[in-house]
Design an enzyme around this catalytic site. Structure first.
Site, PDB file in Angstrom:
ATOM      1  N   ARG A 211      38.998  24.722  40.328  1.00 41.34           N
ATOM      2  CA  ARG A 211      37.571  25.071  40.340  1.00 41.34           C
ATOM      3  C   ARG A 211      36.704  24.097  41.142  1.00 41.34           C
ATOM      4  O   ARG A 211      35.561  23.843  40.773  1.00 41.34           O
ATOM      5  CB  ARG A 211      37.022  25.155  38.912  1.00 41.34           C
TER       6      ARG A 211
ATOM      7  N   LYS B 284      33.928  37.120  31.631  1.00 47.31           N
ATOM      8  CA  LYS B 284      34.572  36.439  32.748  1.00 47.31           C
ATOM      9  C   LYS B 284      33.894  35.103  33.021  1.00 47.31           C
ATOM     10  O   LYS B 284      32.718  34.903  32.726  1.00 47.31           O
ATOM     11  CB  LYS B 284      34.515  37.320  33.998  1.00 47.31           C
ATOM     12  N   ASP B 285      34.650  34.206  33.634  1.00 44.95           N
ATOM     13  CA  ASP B 285      34.197  32.845  33.879  1.00 44.95           C
ATOM     14  C   ASP B 285      32.993  32.789  34.821  1.00 44.95           C
ATOM     15  O   ASP B 285      32.828  33.633  35.700  1.00 44.95           O
ATOM     16  CB  ASP B 285      35.326  32.018  34.489  1.00 44.95           C
ATOM     17  N   LYS B 286      32.191  31.744  34.649  1.00 42.68           N
ATOM     18  CA  LYS B 286      31.069  31.485  35.538  1.00 42.68           C
ATOM     19  C   LYS B 286      31.539  30.833  36.832  1.00 42.68           C
ATOM     20  O   LYS B 286      31.157  31.258  37.929  1.00 42.68           O
ATOM     21  CB  LYS B 286      30.043  30.587  34.840  1.00 42.68           C
TER      22      LYS B 286
END
Length: 362
Positions: free
Chosen positions: A29, A87-89
């Site tokens: 990330r 869902k992920d940021k």
């Protein structure tokens, strides 16, 4: 003041399935596009009906941020907007939303939200609901300086996970800032006082349930019972989802070794299926370690969760940036459970989970 047991989530404290295989150093990330998640729906929209299914690509946004934008800009009641999962940021993600079909002509408003792109839209008779998905496909960049040299190391670990299954730990997204949400959930359970919205209360209670499940899973790994069943286990069939209580462990364990069945662990509540005999003793041991009882969870619905999940369609390739890992996970499974085995540490170290309170799996 309420005396608290050790309730802070620490992903590094749990045992690994592959402790003898060295991990791969690196970071995830570093950019949103390093972490790509594509929702795999349980069904396609029918092409007609009262609801509009909208396939959205988003980058740098939580699912809730998109939901709240639709709610506020279009004046839609939040209960009328549907999603299959969160869902992920800090990612590039694709997922489906549903909203009443009468708003179809106003979809262009989504282009006012930076980071959002509408991929397709189609009608369907019913609202999209949480859990209406098969799972998610992941493509994740592990940035590491010597990717070609560690490629074989990652392949060996992933091959082992594909054979035996991935420990189905809840990941950091479930536990909030510094892993502290179970503490708040414990206080809510014991004291019942928290001035917060209902969704937050539900989330905090779920974080405590999740911590207890992780403790149970860790205990089974330490006892060598990860890919085995014992008398009284509530086991689940991977092909049909059917559950049964194990009466004869010796007769059922060949099926467990073939990955046809697996033990399930408790998410304590009023309607979950309770284990029996020796399996129940292990669950009681987890509760007692936190000064809790089943009655403390009488207000929660409860459920059972598989001890492991299959790793399918996996692959890994070296690139100038690092290692690209790809795989499919069933709904409710955390990609961080795969990554921690590959990296041999909490892959989210650095605090990205701190900014994603609501981004937990079911």
């Amino acid at each position: 003041m309420l005396e608290l047991p050790e309730l802070r989530f620490d992903f590094n404290a749990y045992p690994y399935l592959t402790p003898e295989l060295p991990g791969v150093e690196g970071r995830i990330r570093q950019q949103p596009r390093d972490f790509q998640v594509y929702e795999v729906p349980a069904y396609s929209p029918a092409g007609q009906g009262e609801h509009l299914f909208v396939h959205i690509e988003k980058e740098g946004l939580t699912t809730r941020a998109v939901l709240e934008f639709l709610r506020d800009r279009l004046g839609i009641g939040e209960a009328q907007i549907g999603v299959a999962g969160l869902k992920d940021k800090h990612a590039l993600t694709r997922q489906w939303f549903s909203l009443p079909a009468r708003y179809q002509s106003r979809l262009e408003v989504l282009y006012e939200l930076p980071g959002v792109r509408v991929l397709e839209a189609a009608l369907h008779p019913h609202k999209l609901r949480v859990g209406h998905l098969l799972g998610n496909r992941f493509r994740i960049l592990l940035r590491c300086p010597e990717a070609p040299q560690v490629l074989a190391r990652a392949e060996t670990i992933l091959h082992r996970l594909a054979q035996q299954g991935v420990p189905n730990y809840y990941g950091p997204q479930r536990f909030g800032l510094g892993g502290q949400n179970p503490i708040r959930g414990y206080r809510l359970l014991k004291e019942g006082r928290l001035h917060s919205p209902p969704w937050l209360k539900k989330f905090l209670s779920a974080s405590l349930q999740s911590l207890l499940f992780n403790h149970w899973l860790a205990l089974r790994l330490e006892m060598g019972l990860f890919d085995q069943v014992i008398e009284g286990d509530v086991a689940k069939k991977h092909d049909t989802g059917g559950e049964f209580v194990v009466q004869d462990a010796a007769a059922e364990n060949p099926r467990a070794q073939r990955f046809e069945i697996s033990a399930t662990g408790p998410l304590f509540g009023k309607k979950y299926r309770e284990a029996q005999g020796p399996a129940r003793v292990l669950e009681d041991q987890v509760l007692q370690g936190y000064g809790l009882s089943r009655q403390d969870f009488a207000a929660r619905r409860g459920d059972r969760r598989l001890i492991r999940f299959p790793l399918r369609d996996w692959g890994v390739e070296a690139s100038p940036e690092g290692l690209w890992l790809s795989f499919f996970l069933p709904k409710g499974a955390y990609a961080t459970a795969v990554l921690r085995e590959v990296m041999k540490r909490n892959p989210e170290e650095g605090g990205l989970e701190d900014e994603a309170l609501e981004e937990a799996g079911p």
